[in-house]
Design a protein around this motif. Sequence first.
Motif, mmCIF file in Angstrom:
data_model
loop_
_atom_site.group_PDB
_atom_site.id
_atom_site.type_symbol
_atom_site.label_atom_id
_atom_site.label_comp_id
_atom_site.label_asym_id
_atom_site.label_seq_id
_atom_site.Cartn_x
_atom_site.Cartn_y
_atom_site.Cartn_z
ATOM 1 N N ARG A 131 32.995 4.744 -1.480
ATOM 2 C CA ARG A 131 32.945 5.683 -2.600
ATOM 3 C C ARG A 131 31.952 5.256 -3.665
ATOM 4 O O ARG A 131 31.208 6.075 -4.199
ATOM 5 C CB ARG A 131 34.342 5.818 -3.220
ATOM 6 C CG ARG A 131 35.382 6.377 -2.281
ATOM 7 C CD ARG A 131 36.716 6.485 -2.980
ATOM 8 N NE ARG A 131 37.734 7.033 -2.083
ATOM 9 C CZ ARG A 131 38.983 7.241 -2.439
ATOM 10 N NH1 ARG A 131 39.391 6.913 -3.657
ATOM 11 N NH2 ARG A 131 39.848 7.755 -1.567
ATOM 12 N N GLU A 132 31.956 3.941 -3.991
ATOM 13 C CA GLU A 132 31.052 3.476 -5.037
ATOM 14 C C GLU A 132 29.603 3.630 -4.623
ATOM 15 O O GLU A 132 28.750 3.984 -5.433
ATOM 16 C CB GLU A 132 31.363 2.004 -5.362
ATOM 17 C CG GLU A 132 32.691 1.781 -6.037
ATOM 18 C CD GLU A 132 32.754 2.477 -7.383
ATOM 19 O OE1 GLU A 132 31.704 2.570 -8.066
ATOM 20 O OE2 GLU A 132 33.845 2.936 -7.762
ATOM 21 N N VAL A 133 29.340 3.361 -3.352
ATOM 22 C CA VAL A 133 27.960 3.536 -2.859
ATOM 23 C C VAL A 133 27.547 5.002 -2.964
ATOM 24 O O VAL A 133 26.435 5.336 -3.403
ATOM 25 C CB VAL A 133 27.850 3.038 -1.404
ATOM 26 C CG1 VAL A 133 26.443 3.319 -0.846
ATOM 27 C CG2 VAL A 133 28.155 1.554 -1.324
ATOM 28 N N PHE A 134 28.445 5.899 -2.555
ATOM 29 C CA PHE A 134 28.132 7.320 -2.625
ATOM 30 C C PHE A 134 27.928 7.775 -4.075
ATOM 31 O O PHE A 134 26.970 8.489 -4.398
ATOM 32 C CB PHE A 134 29.270 8.105 -1.969
ATOM 33 C CG PHE A 134 29.108 9.591 -2.054
ATOM 34 C CD1 PHE A 134 28.091 10.240 -1.375
ATOM 35 C CD2 PHE A 134 29.988 10.355 -2.817
ATOM 36 C CE1 PHE A 134 27.959 11.607 -1.459
ATOM 37 C CE2 PHE A 134 29.844 11.720 -2.904
ATOM 38 C CZ PHE A 134 28.830 12.352 -2.220
ATOM 39 N N LYS A 135 28.824 7.328 -4.962
ATOM 40 C CA LYS A 135 28.706 7.720 -6.366
ATOM 41 C C LYS A 135 27.416 7.180 -6.970
ATOM 42 O O LYS A 135 26.690 7.899 -7.676
ATOM 43 C CB LYS A 135 29.906 7.191 -7.143
ATOM 44 C CG LYS A 135 29.870 7.571 -8.626
ATOM 45 C CD LYS A 135 31.072 7.060 -9.364
ATOM 46 C CE LYS A 135 30.989 5.553 -9.542
ATOM 47 N NZ LYS A 135 32.057 5.029 -10.424
ATOM 48 N N THR A 136 27.098 5.891 -6.696
ATOM 49 C CA THR A 136 25.881 5.285 -7.251
ATOM 50 C C THR A 136 24.637 5.999 -6.747
ATOM 51 O O THR A 136 23.683 6.247 -7.504
ATOM 52 C CB THR A 136 25.836 3.795 -6.878
ATOM 53 O OG1 THR A 136 27.031 3.150 -7.343
ATOM 54 C CG2 THR A 136 24.616 3.139 -7.500
ATOM 55 N N ALA A 137 24.639 6.316 -5.465
ATOM 56 C CA ALA A 137 23.468 6.983 -4.892
ATOM 57 C C ALA A 137 23.262 8.368 -5.530
ATOM 58 O O ALA A 137 22.132 8.758 -5.863
ATOM 59 C CB ALA A 137 23.626 7.106 -3.376
ATOM 60 N N VAL A 138 24.367 9.104 -5.693
ATOM 61 C CA VAL A 138 24.253 10.445 -6.300
ATOM 62 C C VAL A 138 23.748 10.337 -7.732
ATOM 63 O O VAL A 138 22.824 11.041 -8.150
ATOM 64 C CB VAL A 138 25.598 11.179 -6.235
ATOM 65 C CG1 VAL A 138 25.537 12.465 -7.046
ATOM 66 C CG2 VAL A 138 25.962 11.496 -4.799
ATOM 67 N N ILE A 139 24.360 9.431 -8.530
ATOM 68 C CA ILE A 139 23.961 9.303 -9.938
ATOM 69 C C ILE A 139 22.513 8.844 -10.042
ATOM 70 O O ILE A 139 21.742 9.349 -10.873
ATOM 71 C CB ILE A 139 24.906 8.321 -10.659
ATOM 72 C CG1 ILE A 139 26.316 8.920 -10.744
ATOM 73 C CG2 ILE A 139 24.384 7.990 -12.045
ATOM 74 C CD1 ILE A 139 27.336 7.978 -11.348
ATOM 75 N N LYS A 140 22.125 7.895 -9.191
ATOM 76 C CA LYS A 140 20.750 7.367 -9.259
ATOM 77 C C LYS A 140 19.717 8.458 -8.964
ATOM 78 O O LYS A 140 18.748 8.633 -9.696
ATOM 79 C CB LYS A 140 20.612 6.210 -8.267
ATOM 80 C CG LYS A 140 19.221 5.567 -8.271
ATOM 81 C CD LYS A 140 19.161 4.419 -7.264
ATOM 82 C CE LYS A 140 17.757 3.814 -7.234
ATOM 83 N NZ LYS A 140 17.663 2.708 -6.246
ATOM 84 N N ASN A 141 19.928 9.177 -7.883
ATOM 85 C CA ASN A 141 18.944 10.197 -7.500
ATOM 86 C C ASN A 141 18.909 11.347 -8.509
ATOM 87 O O ASN A 141 17.829 11.843 -8.869
ATOM 88 C CB ASN A 141 19.269 10.742 -6.115
ATOM 89 C CG ASN A 141 18.977 9.727 -5.026
ATOM 90 O OD1 ASN A 141 18.559 8.604 -5.308
ATOM 91 N ND2 ASN A 141 19.207 10.105 -3.770
ATOM 92 N N VAL A 142 20.105 11.782 -8.962
ATOM 93 C CA VAL A 142 20.135 12.896 -9.915
ATOM 94 C C VAL A 142 19.544 12.467 -11.251
ATOM 95 O O VAL A 142 18.773 13.203 -11.878
ATOM 96 C CB VAL A 142 21.569 13.420 -10.086
ATOM 97 C CG1 VAL A 142 21.643 14.455 -11.198
ATOM 98 C CG2 VAL A 142 22.078 14.017 -8.790
#
Length: 475
Positions: A131-142
Motif C-alpha cells: 500500500r505504501e509503495v502504491f500511495k507513494t508512487a501515486v503521490i510522486k507522479n501526480v
Amino acid sequence: MGYNISDANSYLVITGGGITDVKIVKKAWIWPWQKHSRISISPFDFEITLQAMTIEKLQFCLPAVFTIGPADNTESLCRYAKILTGKAANKTREVTATGRNHVQDIVKGIIEGETRVIVSSMTMEEIFKEREVFKTAVIKNVQKELDQFGLRIYPWQRVLHFLSRKAHDGASNQAKVDVANAMMMGNIGEAEKRGRTRQEISKIDAATAVLETQRKSEKAQADAQLTTTQIQLDNGINLAKIEANRKAESRDAELQRDVEKQRAQTELEARRATDLVHAQIEKESAQQRADAKFYATNKNADGLLYQQKQDAEASYLATVKKTDALVYQQRQEAEASLFRATKEAEAAFIAKQKEAAGIAEMAKAYGQMASAFGGPQGLLQHMMLQTNTYEKLAKANAQAINGLQPKITIWNTGENAGGSGDSTAPFRNILQSLPPLLSTINDQTGIAPPSWLAKMAGQQDHLDLVKVNGEKMAK
C-alpha cells in the motif's frame, strides 16, 4: 486607487504599471494603472471513482478522495495565479479570484492519467500488499505534474481504506451472486429439459400431419393439372382449325382489295395529272397578278410613309422653334419681373429706412420738448392745446346731451302740504300722491292705469272729476 488587504487564507495578485510580471502580496496600494485580484490558498476536497485495469487485465473501480490546494510559496503562487485562476479558456466572462471548477477539471485529468499508469503496472495483490509503495508512487507522479501549476497534494489517507472495503464487499457480494446464479441455472435447466421433451413430441406430431396434408394436396393438384391440360389441348385443336379458315378468307379478301386499290389508284393518277396542269397554270397566273398588285401597293405605301415622315419632321421643327421662342420670351419676362421686384424691394427698404430715421429724429425733438415743458405731462397738455383737443371734447359732450328732454315731476305730500288738524289729511295725502305717481309711470314706461281707477291724457272722458284741495280727482 486604494489600500487593499487580503484575508488570512488569500493573497493579492497585482499586475499593471511598475510590475514586470505579477506581484503576490498580502497588502499593497493599488494605483489606477494597476489591476488586482484575490486568490485563495485554502485546499479543497473532491471525490473521484477511477475505472482502472491491473496488469492481469482485471478491471476495477478505485474510489478516492484527494485534498489539493496551492502551495504557500511565491513561485508556486505565481504559477497558480497565471495559469489556473479565473475561468476556462472558452469563457468570456470577467475573471474572478478563484477558478475552482477549472482547477478541479485539470487536477482530475492529471490524477486519472497517472493513477491508471501506475495501476496498469501492478497486480491486484501488489496494490493491496504494498500500500505504501502504491500511495507513494501515486503521490510522486501526480505531484510532479501538479508542480507546473503551483499545486500540492495534502496527506492522502482514505484511498486504501476504500480499496480494502471495496475488496471485502466485492468478495461477499460475489459469493451471493454465485450461489443465486447456481440455483437459477439448476431451475432453468430442469424446466428447459421438460419443455424440450414436450416440444419434440409436438414437433413430430405436427410434422406427420403436415406430410399427410401435403401428399393429399399434391395428388389433387396433379389430377386438376391433368384435366386442365386435356381441355387446353382440345381447345387448341379447335382454335387452330378456325384460325386456318379465317386466314384463308382474310387472304382472299386482301388480294381482292389490292386489285381494286390498284385500279382506283391508276384512275386517280390520270385525273390528278389533268387537274394538276390546270391548277399549275391558274396558280402562276394568280401569282403574277398578286405580285403586280403587291408591288403597286408597296410603292404607294412607301410614298405615303415618306410624305407623312416629311410632314412630321416639319411639324416637329416648327413646334421646337415655337417652343424655344416661347421659353426665351418667358425667360426674358421672368428676368424683367425679377429685376422690377428687386428694385421695388430696394426702394421700399430705403423708404422704410428714411421713415425710421425721421421717426427717430422726431422722437429726439419730443424728448427735448418734454424737458422744456417740465416732463411728459406738460408736453401732453401742450400738444392737446395745439390740436384743440379740449374744444373738441367739450363739443362732443354737448352733442352727446343735445336733444334730451327729461320729464321731471315734483310733488309734496308732507305734513305741511294741507291744512293742519284735518282728520281727513292722511286720506287726502294719499289721494294727492296718486295722480302724479300714475302720470310719472305713464310718462316713463307707457303703462296706463285701468279706466275705473283714473283717466289719463288721451283716454275717453267718461269719468267725472272733482276737486280736492284745488286738484281734480275721479269720483
